[in-house]
Design a protein around this motif. Structure first.
Motif, PDB file in Angstrom:
ATOM      1  N   GLU A   1      10.917   9.936  -0.446  1.00 53.94           N
ATOM      2  CA  GLU A   1      11.907  10.949  -0.794  1.00 53.94           C
ATOM      3  C   GLU A   1      12.022  11.996   0.308  1.00 53.94           C
ATOM      4  N   GLN A   2      10.867  12.241   0.976  1.00 54.44           N
ATOM      5  CA  GLN A   2      10.859  13.297   1.999  1.00 54.44           C
ATOM      6  C   GLN A   2      11.375  12.829   3.350  1.00 54.44           C
ATOM      7  N   THR A   3      11.232  11.526   3.636  1.00 56.44           N
ATOM      8  CA  THR A   3      11.652  11.031   4.947  1.00 56.44           C
ATOM      9  C   THR A   3      12.873  10.133   4.790  1.00 56.44           C
ATOM     10  N   SER A   4      13.434   9.708   5.916  1.00 55.51           N
ATOM     11  CA  SER A   4      14.596   8.825   5.810  1.00 55.51           C
ATOM     12  C   SER A   4      14.112   7.438   5.394  1.00 55.51           C
TER      13      SER A   4
ATOM     14  N   PHE B   1       1.539   3.785  -4.845  1.00 55.06           N
ATOM     15  CA  PHE B   1       2.995   3.661  -5.024  1.00 55.06           C
ATOM     16  C   PHE B   1       3.625   5.034  -5.276  1.00 55.06           C
ATOM     17  N   TYR B   2       2.941   5.880  -6.084  1.00 52.39           N
ATOM     18  CA  TYR B   2       3.472   7.234  -6.336  1.00 52.39           C
ATOM     19  C   TYR B   2       3.558   8.009  -5.020  1.00 52.39           C
ATOM     20  N   ARG B   3       2.509   7.885  -4.205  1.00 52.67           N
ATOM     21  CA  ARG B   3       2.508   8.587  -2.909  1.00 52.67           C
ATOM     22  C   ARG B   3       3.620   8.039  -2.013  1.00 52.67           C
ATOM     23  N   TRP B   4       3.757   6.699  -2.023  1.00 56.68           N
ATOM     24  CA  TRP B   4       4.794   6.034  -1.210  1.00 56.68           C
ATOM     25  C   TRP B   4       6.180   6.538  -1.603  1.00 56.68           C
TER      26      TRP B   4
ATOM     27  N   TYR C   1       9.262  -5.689   4.542  1.00 56.71           N
ATOM     28  CA  TYR C   1      10.120  -4.763   5.286  1.00 56.71           C
ATOM     29  C   TYR C   1      10.150  -3.396   4.595  1.00 56.71           C
ATOM     30  N   PHE C   2      10.087  -3.400   3.280  1.00 55.04           N
ATOM     31  CA  PHE C   2      10.115  -2.145   2.514  1.00 55.04           C
ATOM     32  C   PHE C   2       8.691  -1.672   2.228  1.00 55.04           C
ATOM     33  N   ALA C   3       7.893  -2.549   1.659  1.00 54.40           N
ATOM     34  CA  ALA C   3       6.497  -2.190   1.354  1.00 54.40           C
ATOM     35  C   ALA C   3       5.724  -3.419   0.900  1.00 54.40           C
ATOM     36  N   ARG C   4       4.429  -3.391   1.154  1.00 52.78           N
ATOM     37  CA  ARG C   4       3.536  -4.434   0.631  1.00 52.78           C
ATOM     38  C   ARG C   4       3.144  -4.067  -0.795  1.00 52.78           C
ATOM     39  N   PRO C   5       2.602  -5.022  -1.546  1.00 53.27           N
ATOM     40  CA  PRO C   5       2.081  -4.649  -2.864  1.00 53.27           C
ATOM     41  C   PRO C   5       0.989  -3.588  -2.706  1.00 53.27           C
ATOM     42  N   MET C   6       0.962  -2.613  -3.607  1.00 54.12           N
ATOM     43  CA  MET C   6      -0.019  -1.522  -3.477  1.00 54.12           C
ATOM     44  C   MET C   6      -0.484  -1.049  -4.858  1.00 54.12           C
TER      45      MET C   6
END
Ligand code: G
Ligand code: MN
Length: 289
Positions: free
Chosen positions: A280-283, A272-275, A262-267
């Motif tokens: 931070e920029q979006t809701s 992860f830094y990009r995520w 629901y939040f994120a898959r392993p990456m």
């Protein structure tokens, strides 16, 4: 009667042959995994853990992936079963811890002070030198506060010697490490673990989370575990959360930390830094809606 004996005997022979074959296959696969480790084919991906109330990322779990030259990216269930219980399991666990410390170094450089959790078989804890080895790894990374390394111990038979386990876990906590019990609810004597082992947190197994909305009995167990863990001062994290409804249900029961698709898959760490930046920029997905 004679026939029964005959077929019984055949069955045993067939079983032995199968067992023998599967052991040999496991050995070959194990050797291939060892080779892969030496050839740097394995990498740790990270999956965020999130505070559902604030939407803040509270840490990551590091999950091993095998970048197999022929078969592509393989997840842990494709290789972990072949290393269970042997020498290789220990080598793999040590490799995971060293990689997790490298990720923590990388986080430091990025100005990120986030805990990294690494999966560790309790078999490690049975080895007398493990605590010493762990201390030497921490000494080799003096810039990393030990509390940022979280050892996620899976429930299995090795945990049954609770007196010994409790001693080792105490020693590891004395080094400053965090100790979590992983996949909580899948093994036996879970509640005894909770009262006898010195734990910082426990992770409720995905199997409870996935049918919690429809299975009242599972929901009741989860609720009980959350209440009891809190009374022992142990934090609770829900694993395998895939929907807003599951988040809401956990929040209602007083569990505010979760991890899952629901939040994120392993990456990969760079992803992860990009995520994090995009987040931070979006809701962010959080419960206040
Ligand atoms: O037991 P442990 O927490 O180490 O399990 C991690 C595994 O669970 C990884 O393989 C990861 O990809 C998987 N996983 C993580 N989140 C989810 C989820 O929301 N749903 C499902 N089905 N699997 C998940
Ligand atoms: Mn885990």
């Amino acid at each position: 009667m004679y026939q029964a004996k005959q077929s019984g005997r055949n069955r045993i022979e067939a079983f032995d042959a199968n067992e023998d074959r599967s052991q040999r296959e496991n050995h070959i696969k194990g050797q291939r995994i060892l080779q892969g480790l030496h050839h740097h084919e394995f990498v740790l991906h990270v999956q965020p853990k999130v505070d559902m109330q604030s939407g803040q990322v509270i840490g990551v779990e590091a999950l091993a992936q095998w970048q197999h030259p022929q078969q592509g990216l393989l997840t842990p269930q494709h290789f972990l079963p072949h290393i269970e219980g042997g020498e290789l399991e220990l080598a793999f666990g040590q490799w995971s811890i060293m990689q997790a410390l490298d990720i923590l170094e990388d986080f430091q450089q990025q100005g990120l002070s986030l805990p990294v959790a690494v999966n560790l078989s309790p078999t490690h804890l049975q080895h007398s030198h493990f605590t010493q080895w762990m201390a030497s790894q921490l000494q080799a990374h003096p810039r990393i506060p030990p509390r940022l390394l979280d050892l996620e111990i899976t429930e299995n038979a090795a945990l049954h010697d609770m007196q010994k386990m409790s001693q080792v876990l105490k020693a590891l906590r004395a080094l400053g490490l965090n100790i979590s019990l992983d996949d909580f609810g899948t093994g036996y004597s879970s509640l005894t673990y909770l009262s006898k082992l010195p734990l910082d947190s426990l992770k409720i197994d995905r199997s409870f989370v996935c049918d919690m909305l429809t299975d009242r009995a599972h929901r009741a167990i989860v609720h009980g575990v959350i209440t009891m863990a809190s009374s022992f001062g142990c934090k609770v994290i829900a694993e395998g959360v895939e929907s807003h409804e599951q988040c809401a249900c956990f929040s209602d029961m007083g569990c505010h930390w979760a991890q899952g698709f629901y939040f994120a898959r392993p990456m990969a760490v760079e992803d992860f830094y990009r995520w994090l930046q995009t987040r931070e920029q979006t809701s962010q997905p959080q419960l206040a809606s």
